[in-house]
Write an enzyme that holds these catalytic residues in place. Structure first.
Site, PDB file in Angstrom:
ATOM      1  N   LEU A   1     -95.766 -45.766  23.561  1.00 39.98           N
ATOM      2  CA  LEU A   1     -95.375 -46.310  22.249  1.00 39.98           C
ATOM      3  C   LEU A   1     -95.874 -47.737  22.058  1.00 39.98           C
ATOM      4  O   LEU A   1     -96.005 -48.202  20.921  1.00 39.98           O
ATOM      5  CB  LEU A   1     -93.848 -46.336  22.127  1.00 39.98           C
TER       6      LEU A   1
ATOM      7  N   PHE B   1     -88.005 -39.048  20.356  1.00 40.05           N
ATOM      8  CA  PHE B   1     -87.113 -39.139  21.526  1.00 40.05           C
ATOM      9  C   PHE B   1     -87.521 -40.249  22.489  1.00 40.05           C
ATOM     10  O   PHE B   1     -86.717 -40.657  23.317  1.00 40.05           O
ATOM     11  CB  PHE B   1     -87.190 -37.841  22.352  1.00 40.05           C
TER      12      PHE B   1
ATOM     13  N   SER C   1     -77.431 -42.653  19.356  1.00 40.54           N
ATOM     14  CA  SER C   1     -76.448 -42.350  20.397  1.00 40.54           C
ATOM     15  C   SER C   1     -75.053 -42.734  19.933  1.00 40.54           C
ATOM     16  O   SER C   1     -74.892 -43.685  19.162  1.00 40.54           O
ATOM     17  CB  SER C   1     -76.804 -43.166  21.636  1.00 40.54           C
TER      18      SER C   1
ATOM     19  N   TYR D   1     -79.021 -51.401  25.612  1.00 41.91           N
ATOM     20  CA  TYR D   1     -79.551 -50.074  25.242  1.00 41.91           C
ATOM     21  C   TYR D   1     -79.008 -49.646  23.881  1.00 41.91           C
ATOM     22  O   TYR D   1     -79.752 -49.248  22.980  1.00 41.91           O
ATOM     23  CB  TYR D   1     -79.163 -49.043  26.315  1.00 41.91           C
TER      24      TYR D   1
ATOM     25  N   LYS E   1     -80.720 -48.949  19.906  1.00 35.25           N
ATOM     26  CA  LYS E   1     -80.501 -47.808  19.001  1.00 35.25           C
ATOM     27  C   LYS E   1     -80.035 -48.297  17.629  1.00 35.25           C
ATOM     28  O   LYS E   1     -80.466 -47.816  16.581  1.00 35.25           O
ATOM     29  CB  LYS E   1     -79.453 -46.848  19.594  1.00 35.25           C
TER      30      LYS E   1
ATOM     31  N   PHE F   1     -73.714 -37.187  21.320  1.00 30.32           N
ATOM     32  CA  PHE F   1     -72.618 -37.480  22.235  1.00 30.32           C
ATOM     33  C   PHE F   1     -73.138 -37.217  23.664  1.00 30.32           C
ATOM     34  O   PHE F   1     -74.153 -37.793  24.032  1.00 30.32           O
ATOM     35  CB  PHE F   1     -71.337 -36.790  21.754  1.00 30.32           C
TER      36      PHE F   1
HETATM   37  P1  NAD Z   1     -85.732 -38.534  28.923  1.00 28.96           P
HETATM   38  O1  NAD Z   1     -85.957 -39.783  29.715  1.00 28.96           O
HETATM   39  O2  NAD Z   1     -85.710 -37.245  29.661  1.00 28.96           O
HETATM   40  O3  NAD Z   1     -86.825 -38.439  27.748  1.00 28.96           O
HETATM   41  C1  NAD Z   1     -87.419 -39.585  27.166  1.00 28.96           C
HETATM   42  C2  NAD Z   1     -88.930 -39.411  27.299  1.00 28.96           C
HETATM   43  O4  NAD Z   1     -89.565 -40.546  26.729  1.00 28.96           O
HETATM   44  C3  NAD Z   1     -89.397 -39.317  28.756  1.00 28.96           C
HETATM   45  O5  NAD Z   1     -90.189 -38.149  28.898  1.00 28.96           O
HETATM   46  C4  NAD Z   1     -90.226 -40.588  28.986  1.00 28.96           C
HETATM   47  O6  NAD Z   1     -91.303 -40.364  29.881  1.00 28.96           O
HETATM   48  C5  NAD Z   1     -90.658 -40.917  27.566  1.00 28.96           C
HETATM   49  N1  NAD Z   1     -90.906 -42.345  27.324  1.00 28.96           N
HETATM   50  C6  NAD Z   1     -90.132 -43.397  27.672  1.00 28.96           C
HETATM   51  N2  NAD Z   1     -90.690 -44.547  27.249  1.00 28.96           N
HETATM   52  C7  NAD Z   1     -91.838 -44.215  26.600  1.00 28.96           C
HETATM   53  C8  NAD Z   1     -92.855 -44.965  25.936  1.00 28.96           C
HETATM   54  N3  NAD Z   1     -92.808 -46.297  25.882  1.00 28.96           N
HETATM   55  N4  NAD Z   1     -93.900 -44.290  25.394  1.00 28.96           N
HETATM   56  C9  NAD Z   1     -93.983 -42.942  25.470  1.00 28.96           C
HETATM   57  N5  NAD Z   1     -93.041 -42.186  26.093  1.00 28.96           N
HETATM   58  C10 NAD Z   1     -91.981 -42.814  26.645  1.00 28.96           C
HETATM   59  O7  NAD Z   1     -84.375 -38.741  28.102  1.00 28.96           O
HETATM   60  P2  NAD Z   1     -83.520 -37.718  27.230  1.00 28.96           P
HETATM   61  O8  NAD Z   1     -82.190 -37.584  27.891  1.00 28.96           O
HETATM   62  O9  NAD Z   1     -84.300 -36.532  26.917  1.00 28.96           O
HETATM   63  O10 NAD Z   1     -83.294 -38.611  25.941  1.00 28.96           O
HETATM   64  C11 NAD Z   1     -84.124 -38.501  24.796  1.00 28.96           C
HETATM   65  C12 NAD Z   1     -83.675 -39.505  23.754  1.00 28.96           C
HETATM   66  O11 NAD Z   1     -82.310 -39.264  23.433  1.00 28.96           O
HETATM   67  C13 NAD Z   1     -83.753 -40.962  24.188  1.00 28.96           C
HETATM   68  O12 NAD Z   1     -84.181 -41.745  23.107  1.00 28.96           O
HETATM   69  C14 NAD Z   1     -82.327 -41.292  24.541  1.00 28.96           C
HETATM   70  O13 NAD Z   1     -82.059 -42.665  24.390  1.00 28.96           O
HETATM   71  C15 NAD Z   1     -81.558 -40.457  23.540  1.00 28.96           C
HETATM   72  N6  NAD Z   1     -80.182 -40.138  23.980  1.00 28.96           N
HETATM   73  C16 NAD Z   1     -79.995 -39.514  25.181  1.00 28.96           C
HETATM   74  C17 NAD Z   1     -78.693 -39.245  25.604  1.00 28.96           C
HETATM   75  C18 NAD Z   1     -78.440 -38.592  26.932  1.00 28.96           C
HETATM   76  O14 NAD Z   1     -77.321 -38.673  27.421  1.00 28.96           O
HETATM   77  N7  NAD Z   1     -79.409 -37.910  27.543  1.00 28.96           N
HETATM   78  C19 NAD Z   1     -77.591 -39.614  24.793  1.00 28.96           C
HETATM   79  C20 NAD Z   1     -77.832 -40.229  23.567  1.00 28.96           C
HETATM   80  C21 NAD Z   1     -79.148 -40.486  23.162  1.00 28.96           C
HETATM   81  N1  UFG Z   2     -68.700 -40.469  35.775  1.00 33.03           N
HETATM   82  C1  UFG Z   2     -68.143 -40.378  37.033  1.00 33.03           C
HETATM   83  N2  UFG Z   2     -68.965 -40.322  38.113  1.00 33.03           N
HETATM   84  C2  UFG Z   2     -70.324 -40.354  38.000  1.00 33.03           C
HETATM   85  C3  UFG Z   2     -70.896 -40.431  36.704  1.00 33.03           C
HETATM   86  C4  UFG Z   2     -70.051 -40.500  35.610  1.00 33.03           C
HETATM   87  O1  UFG Z   2     -66.920 -40.357  37.178  1.00 33.03           O
HETATM   88  O2  UFG Z   2     -71.023 -40.320  39.041  1.00 33.03           O
HETATM   89  C5  UFG Z   2     -67.815 -40.504  34.601  1.00 33.03           C
HETATM   90  C6  UFG Z   2     -67.977 -41.769  33.769  1.00 33.03           C
HETATM   91  O3  UFG Z   2     -67.148 -42.770  34.279  1.00 33.03           O
HETATM   92  C7  UFG Z   2     -67.568 -41.271  32.394  1.00 33.03           C
HETATM   93  C8  UFG Z   2     -67.989 -39.793  32.380  1.00 33.03           C
HETATM   94  O4  UFG Z   2     -68.167 -39.443  33.744  1.00 33.03           O
HETATM   95  O5  UFG Z   2     -66.175 -41.312  32.295  1.00 33.03           O
HETATM   96  C9  UFG Z   2     -69.287 -39.569  31.638  1.00 33.03           C
HETATM   97  O6  UFG Z   2     -70.260 -40.469  32.133  1.00 33.03           O
HETATM   98  P1  UFG Z   2     -71.803 -40.353  31.798  1.00 33.03           P
HETATM   99  O7  UFG Z   2     -72.498 -41.468  32.511  1.00 33.03           O
HETATM  100  O8  UFG Z   2     -72.265 -38.966  32.060  1.00 33.03           O
HETATM  101  O9  UFG Z   2     -71.857 -40.552  30.224  1.00 33.03           O
HETATM  102  P2  UFG Z   2     -71.432 -41.797  29.320  1.00 33.03           P
HETATM  103  O10 UFG Z   2     -70.414 -41.291  28.356  1.00 33.03           O
HETATM  104  O11 UFG Z   2     -71.082 -42.970  30.107  1.00 33.03           O
HETATM  105  O12 UFG Z   2     -72.816 -42.157  28.610  1.00 33.03           O
HETATM  106  C10 UFG Z   2     -73.606 -41.177  27.949  1.00 33.03           C
HETATM  107  C11 UFG Z   2     -75.090 -41.551  28.012  1.00 33.03           C
HETATM  108  C12 UFG Z   2     -75.352 -42.801  27.233  1.00 33.03           C
HETATM  109  C13 UFG Z   2     -74.842 -42.673  25.847  1.00 33.03           C
HETATM  110  C14 UFG Z   2     -73.384 -42.275  25.855  1.00 33.03           C
HETATM  111  C15 UFG Z   2     -72.897 -42.018  24.473  1.00 33.03           C
HETATM  112  O13 UFG Z   2     -75.468 -41.787  29.365  1.00 33.03           O
HETATM  113  O14 UFG Z   2     -76.761 -42.990  27.149  1.00 33.03           O
HETATM  114  O15 UFG Z   2     -73.219 -41.073  26.625  1.00 33.03           O
HETATM  115  O16 UFG Z   2     -73.754 -41.129  23.836  1.00 33.03           O
HETATM  116  F1  UFG Z   2     -74.969 -43.848  25.214  1.00 33.03           F
END
Ligand code: NAD
Ligand code: UFG
Length: 337
Positions: free
Chosen positions: A59, A80, A124, A148, A152, A177
């Protein structure tokens, strides 16, 4: 429609690429592979029967983006790509603002220059911050409490400003979520690098013998069993939410925001129990101190997504754990297995 999916080889991206192909769309993926491998897309192609054109572009590379947009006639972008670890974002905030915010500005400039003005963005639930009552509703004032989350929030603001200034833009801001689970085939799933930050990937690695035991972060919260409540959503439900949002904005302009969640909170111990049921045996765990920054409980009010998009989650916590376990069991070392 030809859809560009940024970050499409990652966890949520790969499931969404499959859903798009299954719905008949042409899909092109760009990713810098910093947190994923192309193997995920080979598996998507195996499932859909269609190849997934892939371009390794960052990006932060405007010329690379320009070349990509010159090579295709995209209808819309699902965005994403980005960095996503809350803890890490507090240690290297500049990287987060550069990759996520500046990177998104590059993407939007390339879109505008090539007359592509429809975007679905991965936001998020973390944007709701610490002060809102639960369940979270889209109209609440947002205010993230970590770098982070602030990336967003800033990208949401940029996209809203853009759509207010130029009525040709169609913008969907999707506030996820807690995505967990995997495609039921067990072929694609979440493959975190290093020690997983998130609950379900950590439990899965305990179950497969890669980690000794789960540390439950805090057992003294003011919740029914003392552990935190979160709104877990199956990644395939989440992928389908993107399709619904894309269809909605295809015939409308403006900026829209939707929570993608189930509307139900589950505790850490409930998730553990459900995963144990999927595995068929108890898993070792220990209740330890609270993790800094964790909120006791939050979940979505998902009624806007139902009203506007006709979308709601259909897969239960047990299905999330069964599917996540099938993926981990069949691929103990993720895509490297
Ligand atoms: P992920 O890391 O598996 O996917 C993100 C992808 O973006 C990866 O394949 C990575 O290689 C690529 N990437 C990172 N930086 C880049 C850059 N500068 N240029 C091009 N590619 C790049 O993560 P995910 O869990 O699939 O999450 C996807 C999106 O959803 C993210 O924006 C994340 O912030 C958002 N999101 C994820 C969660 C979650 O819990 N997984 C929750 C809320 C929001
Ligand atoms: N937890 C544990 N042990 C672990 C990991 C997590 O007890 O090893 C607990 C955490 O304390 C929390 C719950 O499990 O109570 C969920 O934790 P996650 O880390 O799986 O998820 P979060 O809700 O903290 O965060 C996630 C994503 C963030 C996003 C947020 C809201 O990681 O990117 O949801 O969308 F911002």
């Amino acid at each position: 429609m030809t859809i560009l999916v940024t970050g499409g080889s990652g966890y949520i991206g790969s499931h969404t690429v499959l859903a798009l192909q299954e719905a008949g769309h042409d899909v092109v993926v760009m990713d810098n592979l910093s947190n994923s491998s192309e193997e995920s897309l080979r598996r998507v192609a195996q499932l859909s029967g269609k190849p997934v054109p892939f371009h390794q572009v960052d990006l932060t590379d405007p010329e690379g983006l320009d070349r990509l947009f010159s090579a295709y006639d995209f209808t819309a972008v699902i965005h994403f790509a980005g960095l996503k670890a809350v803890g890490e974002s507090a240690s290297i905030p500049l990287e987060y603002y550069y990759r996520n915010v500046a990177g998104t500005i590059n993407l939007l400039r390339a879109m505008d220059a090539h007359d592509v003005r429809s975007i679905v963005f991965s936001s998020s639930a973390t944007v709701y911050g610490e002060h809102n009552p639960i369940p979270y509703i889209e109209k609440m004032e947002i205010g993230a409490s970590n770098p982070y989350g602030r990336t967003k929030e800033q990208i949401e603001d940029i996209l809203s400003d853009l759509s207010a200034a130029d009525e040709r833009w169609s913008v969907a801001l999707l506030r996820y979520f807690n995505p967990v689970g995997a495609h039921p085939s067990g072929l694609i799933g979440e493959d975190p690098q290093g020690i997983p930050n998130n609950l379900v990937p950590y439990i899965a690695q305990v179950a497969v013998g890669r980690r000794e035991k789960l540390m439950v972060f805090g057992g003294d919260y003011d919740t029914p069993d003392g552990t935190c409540l979160r709104d877990y959503i199956h990644v395939v439900d989440l992928a389908e939410g993107h399709l619904a949002a894309l269809n909605h904005i295809a015939s409308r302009t403006g900026a829209f925001r939707w929570n993608l969640g189930s509307g139900r909170g589950s505790s850490v111990l409930e998730v553990l129990k459900s995963f144990e049921q999927a595995v068929g045996r108890p898993l070792p765990y220990e209740i330890t101190g609270r993790r800094q920054g964790d909120l006791p409980a939050f979940w979505a009010d998902p009624s806007s997504a139902l009203a506007d998009l006709g979308w709601s989650t259909t897969r239960s916590l047990d299905e999330m754990c069964e599917d996540h376990w099938r993926w981990q069991k069949n691929n103990p070392n993720g895509y490297a297995s």
